[in-house]
Write an enzyme that holds these catalytic residues in place. Structure first.
Site, PDB file in Angstrom:
ATOM      1  N   TRP A 202       7.886   2.755 -13.081  1.00  0.00           N
ATOM      2  CA  TRP A 202       6.864   1.726 -13.166  1.00  0.00           C
ATOM      3  C   TRP A 202       7.369   0.600 -14.085  1.00  0.00           C
ATOM      4  CZ3 TRP A 202       4.033  -0.145 -17.372  1.00  0.00           C
ATOM      5  CH2 TRP A 202       3.019  -1.056 -17.017  1.00  0.00           C
ATOM      6  N   ASP A 370      -9.101  -4.720  -9.315  1.00  0.00           N
ATOM      7  CA  ASP A 370      -9.729  -3.428  -9.595  1.00  0.00           C
ATOM      8  C   ASP A 370     -10.964  -3.576 -10.500  1.00  0.00           C
ATOM      9  OD1 ASP A 370     -10.130  -0.752  -9.910  1.00  0.00           O
ATOM     10  OD2 ASP A 370      -8.191  -0.337 -10.853  1.00  0.00           O
ATOM     11  N   ARG A 449      -2.172   8.809 -13.265  1.00  0.00           N
ATOM     12  CA  ARG A 449      -3.124   7.731 -13.587  1.00  0.00           C
ATOM     13  C   ARG A 449      -4.567   8.189 -13.341  1.00  0.00           C
ATOM     14  NH1 ARG A 449      -4.651   1.723 -11.523  1.00  0.00           N
ATOM     15  NH2 ARG A 449      -4.519   0.716 -13.512  1.00  0.00           N
ATOM     16  N   LYS A 483      -5.669  -6.663  -1.154  1.00  0.00           N
ATOM     17  CA  LYS A 483      -4.527  -6.114  -1.896  1.00  0.00           C
ATOM     18  C   LYS A 483      -4.695  -4.605  -1.794  1.00  0.00           C
ATOM     19  CE  LYS A 483      -2.748  -5.906  -6.684  1.00  0.00           C
ATOM     20  NZ  LYS A 483      -2.866  -6.502  -8.030  1.00  0.00           N
ATOM     21  N   TRP A 484      -3.812  -3.942  -1.072  1.00  0.00           N
ATOM     22  CA  TRP A 484      -3.920  -2.487  -0.827  1.00  0.00           C
ATOM     23  C   TRP A 484      -3.005  -1.784  -1.828  1.00  0.00           C
ATOM     24  CZ3 TRP A 484      -5.293   0.176   4.228  1.00  0.00           C
ATOM     25  CH2 TRP A 484      -5.023   1.549   4.181  1.00  0.00           C
ATOM     26  N   ASP A 485      -3.615  -1.076  -2.755  1.00  0.00           N
ATOM     27  CA  ASP A 485      -2.851  -0.431  -3.820  1.00  0.00           C
ATOM     28  C   ASP A 485      -2.711   1.071  -3.558  1.00  0.00           C
ATOM     29  OD1 ASP A 485      -1.510  -0.248  -6.229  1.00  0.00           O
ATOM     30  OD2 ASP A 485      -3.004  -1.398  -7.338  1.00  0.00           O
ATOM     31  N   CYS A 486      -1.794   1.685  -4.250  1.00  0.00           N
ATOM     32  CA  CYS A 486      -1.555   3.125  -4.100  1.00  0.00           C
ATOM     33  C   CYS A 486      -0.863   3.578  -5.377  1.00  0.00           C
ATOM     34  CB  CYS A 486      -0.658   3.351  -2.881  1.00  0.00           C
ATOM     35  SG  CYS A 486       0.086   4.978  -2.800  1.00  0.00           S
ATOM     36  N   ASP A 554       4.639  -4.500 -11.541  1.00  0.00           N
ATOM     37  CA  ASP A 554       3.632  -4.936 -12.508  1.00  0.00           C
ATOM     38  C   ASP A 554       4.293  -5.662 -13.670  1.00  0.00           C
ATOM     39  OD1 ASP A 554       1.505  -4.046 -11.101  1.00  0.00           O
ATOM     40  OD2 ASP A 554       1.155  -2.241 -12.283  1.00  0.00           O
TER      41      ASP A 554
HETATM   42  C1  GLA Z   1      -1.833  -1.384 -10.067  1.00  0.00           C
HETATM   43  C2  GLA Z   1      -1.371  -2.743  -9.556  1.00  0.00           C
HETATM   44  C3  GLA Z   1      -1.899  -3.833 -10.464  1.00  0.00           C
HETATM   45  C4  GLA Z   1      -3.396  -3.756 -10.544  1.00  0.00           C
HETATM   46  C5  GLA Z   1      -3.832  -2.380 -11.001  1.00  0.00           C
HETATM   47  C6  GLA Z   1      -5.321  -2.214 -10.927  1.00  0.00           C
HETATM   48  O1  GLA Z   1      -1.202  -1.053 -11.259  1.00  0.00           O
HETATM   49  O2  GLA Z   1       0.005  -2.781  -9.455  1.00  0.00           O
HETATM   50  O3  GLA Z   1      -1.498  -5.096  -9.986  1.00  0.00           O
HETATM   51  O4  GLA Z   1      -3.950  -4.062  -9.296  1.00  0.00           O
HETATM   52  O5  GLA Z   1      -3.242  -1.358 -10.214  1.00  0.00           O
HETATM   53  O6  GLA Z   1      -5.734  -0.993 -11.351  1.00  0.00           O
END
Ligand code: GLA
Length: 741
Positions: A202, A370, A449, A483-486, A554
């Site tokens: 990360w 988020d 997380r 924005k599709w996060d994982c 990030d």
């Molecule tokens: C991840 C994404 C960030 C943000 C956070 C929100 O870490 O990479 O850009 O959207 O989640 O919890």
């Protein structure tokens, strides 16, 4: 009789071995000419598959295309590298359990428990999609068991790109077990091999090494399930003979188009040839194929250049823009994101202000991140609420609809963050559907997380995940972007849905994800969407066909970012790179913005706290960006000065007509005197054209000597070069290069 003798045809064995071997060499029969040759050619390159007298398919040539395709057959006879006792070291798809002794591409247990596999050529055909794209398929069959493998090679001629995959068909009387089932098996010949591969974590994405491969196997792989790239991306390059530079050398770029566990074996074999086997990671993924069923592997995409890494990148980019990434030749929305500006701490009023700031800044869209959802366990930090996709009534009493309206009132678009594959234990979803969660029944949970992964192999979960996005859009048709996060990896891999087929989970997870994305795209074919995974934890061409762009990391410290963006740029075009200006790092706003401009520009800062001059700079930068984005998004990339080898990084994009280019330059060292001491040779221009060079994106009140008054020929700019005059006082410099009229 010695082992060597056994390799010689009977006639030669009448003599003592040395005499026999000399006769044999003279007769030119050490390597028999293939009986059939299947040339797979792009505009510049060729992969030739030879079928030998025993009907085995092998790679007999890989490299620059020959003028005459009938000459590939002669290539094998030119090598005297030693004995291949098996005769199949160069196999086009190496089977396990018969005569093979090296890393297999396929390893099976037949319906009767036997573990041997032999694959013999049956037929091949070529299917033309259009003037540029054609697919060669080669059908192989086991003469004893009837199991079939079809190898597919989809050629994009102009782009010099091949997508390769395999289809395995069970023609037996019962189940066949697949232990390994690669997408592709290549065979390269060179004196030495230099692998450039990536690793990270990360905020440390795309760290790189370039190493010489020595005999044995180097494995690139991941076992993380989701977020598969967290440690290693499925992307690599191999230079042949010597490490390629930007403009010189033979280089292969490859990437597995799969968003889950992958494995790439790079084996320098006993003959000093390189075997590359790439596909799904077989780790904990034995797959049972029922009678009559087929298994289609993901694709392995590759390109090859004899003119260095730069050309290989441009091949990949052109292919990706035209054929893979959604709207690859389209446009993108500049944006203001609230993640770092507010984190979870916001309400309707605050967001309404940010929407006004979006307008003030001049970008196209506000992206709500988020923290907007969940009520029983409100999403006020990352330890609760994930899975409960209803607007939080305290933060958003009037729902998303209100924000969409606010955006419309300010003539900007509205986008929103989702992470639909995941669940926090502190959520209603967790309470209601414990069976939808991937976790071992008898073991304690291990969180990443503070969250767990939903079981996408389960069709009900697929419906749910699709529903998260579909409900938002049905209720709020004005939502213009996702924005599709994982964020989590899979621990304790177990699916209560798959019951006795646990070893299918890693494969079915990704297939489930793709089913959802396909369903989403069938209903919403145009909606732009960012692929994010706790930064760049999931960047691959399997996923990118459903997305318009991806979040690289990030880590938005601009200094770090130069290196991260640089490395991604080898494989993924700038139009897919989402770069945001944030408060990370110590550099001034100009430096941060200049760095973010070499991709899709976004901001994640508190606009209202900007000094007046900084705000003015940002506003001007947005309009400057709009004037150059066409070149950045659709142009050809030339990397000019590598930040790992210089005090500064330099790269440029050139449009197709070669009448406009943009050059980005960034200082990466703070040592005394650091900067561009000499001119930087430009690339991609037309030698005979005249160009003006002008510095753009200046901070208010600053002056430049690079004003575009002198014009230079493309020949001059590419031979002598141009000095962007990067130094501590001019730490980032953007030059616009325009054909002089
Ligand atoms: C991840 C994404 C960030 C943000 C956070 C929100 O870490 O990479 O850009 O959207 O989640 O919890």
């Amino acid at each position: 009789m010695t082992l060597r003798d056994k390799q010689l045809p009977a006639f030669f064995r009448k003599f003592t071995f040395p005499v026999a071997f000399i006769f044999y060499l003279i007769s030119g029969q050490v390597v028999a000419q293939p009986a059939t040759v299947i040339p797979i050619e792009s505009q510049q390159n060729a992969l030739a598959i030879g079928i030998d007298a025993e009907k085995r398919a092998g790679v007999i040539y890989f490299g620059a295309k020959l003028n005459n395709a009938s000459e590939y057959q002669h290539a094998p006879a030119m090598y005297r590298q030693g004995d291949d006792y098996s005769g199949i070291l160069h196999s086009a798809y190496t089977p396990s359990g018969s005569r093979n002794l090296v890393e297999p591409a396929i390893w099976v247990t037949h319906a009767d428990g036997n573990t041997s596999l032999d694959l013999q050529y049956v037929s091949h055909q070529v299917q033309k999609t259009d003037n540029n794209v054609s697919t060669t398929s080669i059908l192989l069959r086991d003469p004893v068991y009837g199991l079939e493998v079809t190898l597919y090679y989809k050629v994009y001629a102009q782009e010099n790109v091949i997508e390769q995959w395999s289809v395995i068909k069970n023609n037996e009387k019962g189940n066949v077990t697949l232990h390994k089932y690669a997408s592709a098996n290549l065979y390269l010949k060179a004196s030495e091999y230099y692998l450039k591969h990536y690793h990270g974590d990360w905020a440390k994405e795309m760290k790189t090494e370039e190493i010489r491969l020595t005999p044995g196997i180097k494995v690139l792989d991941t076992k993380l399930g989701t977020r598969a790239n967290l440690y290693q991306p499925p992307t690599f390059m191999v230079s042949l003979d010597k490490a390629a530079s930007e403009t010189e050398g033979r280089v292969l770029y490859g990437s597995v188009e799969w968003s889950g566990n992958f494995r790439i074996d790079l084996e320098v074999d006993p003959l000093n040839n390189l075997r590359v086997i790439a596909g799904i990671n077989p780790h904990a993924s034995t797959y049972t194929l029922a009678k009559g069923q087929e298994f289609t592997t993901p694709m392995f995409v590759y390109t090859y250049s004899e003119h260095g890494k730069g050309e290989a990148s441009r091949n990949m980019h052109r292919w990706a823009r035209k054929y893979k990434i959604m709207q690859g030749n389209g446009s993108r929305l500049t944006l203001l994101n609230n993640w770092e500006a507010t984190y979870f701490d916001f309400n309707e009023t605050k967001l309404a202000e940010l929407i006004k700031d979006t307008k003030k800044l001049g970008v196209d869209m506000f992206l709500l991140d988020d923290g907007w959802f969940a009520n029983k366990y409100p999403r006020n930090s990352d330890n609760a609420g994930l899975g409960d996709w209803q607007e939080n009534v305290k933060k958003l009493p009037h729902g998303i609809g209100y924000l969409v309206k606010e955006a419309q009132n300010n003539q900007v678009k509205f986008g929103i963050w989702v992470e639909p594959e995941m669940v926090n234990p502190k959520s209603e979803l967790y309470e209601k559907h414990p069976d939808w969660i991937i976790r071992q029944p008898g073991r304690s949970e291990h969180l990443y997380r503070n969250q767990l992964v939903l079981d996408l192999s389960n069709p009900k979960v697929q419906d749910f995940v699709f529903g998260v996005l579909d409900n938002i859009l049905t209720k709020n048709p004005g939502v213009a972007f996702f924005k599709w996060d994982c964020n989590a990896v899979i621990y304790n891999a177990y699916s209560s849905y798959l019951k006795d087929k646990q070893s299918h989970l890693y494969v079915e997870y990704v297939r489930g994800l793709y089913k959802v994305l396909q369903r989403f795209r069938a209903k919403y074919p145009e909606l732009p969407m960012m692929l994010c995974s706790g930064g760049g934890g999931r960047v691959d061409y399997g996923a990118l066909q459903y997305f318009t762009e991806f979040w690289l990391s990030d880590n938005t410290d601009p200094l770090e970012r130069i290196f991260i963006q640089w490395e991604y740029s080898y494989f993924f075009p700038a139009i897919s790179h989402d770069n945001h200006v944030t408060d990370w790092g110590k550099q001034p706003i100009k430096f941060r913005t200049d760095v973010a401009m070499m991709g899709k520009l976004g901001f994640d800062i508190v606009v209202s706290e900007l000094k007046a001059e900084d705000l003015k700079f940002c506003q001007d930068a947005v309009s400057t960006y709009k004037s150059i984005s066409d070149v950045v998004w659709h142009g050809d990339l030339y990397r000019l000065a590598n930040p790992r080898e210089n005090d500064f990084a330099s790269l440029m994009y050139v449009n197709e007509a070669k009448n406009r280019a943009v050059m980005f330059n960034y200082l990466v060292s703070n040592r005394y005197g650091a900067g561009s001491g000499s001119p930087v040779k430009l690339g991609g221009l037309e030698p005979a054209k005249k160009y003006q060079v002008k510095e753009i994106n200046l901070y208010p009140g600053t002056k430049t000597d690079i004003t575009g008054e002198t014009s230079y020929s493309g020949n001059y700019l590419m031979t002598v070069g141009y000095n962007p005059m990067v130094n501590a006082r001019r730490a980032s410099v953007i030059l616009e290069i325009t054909e002089a009229k």
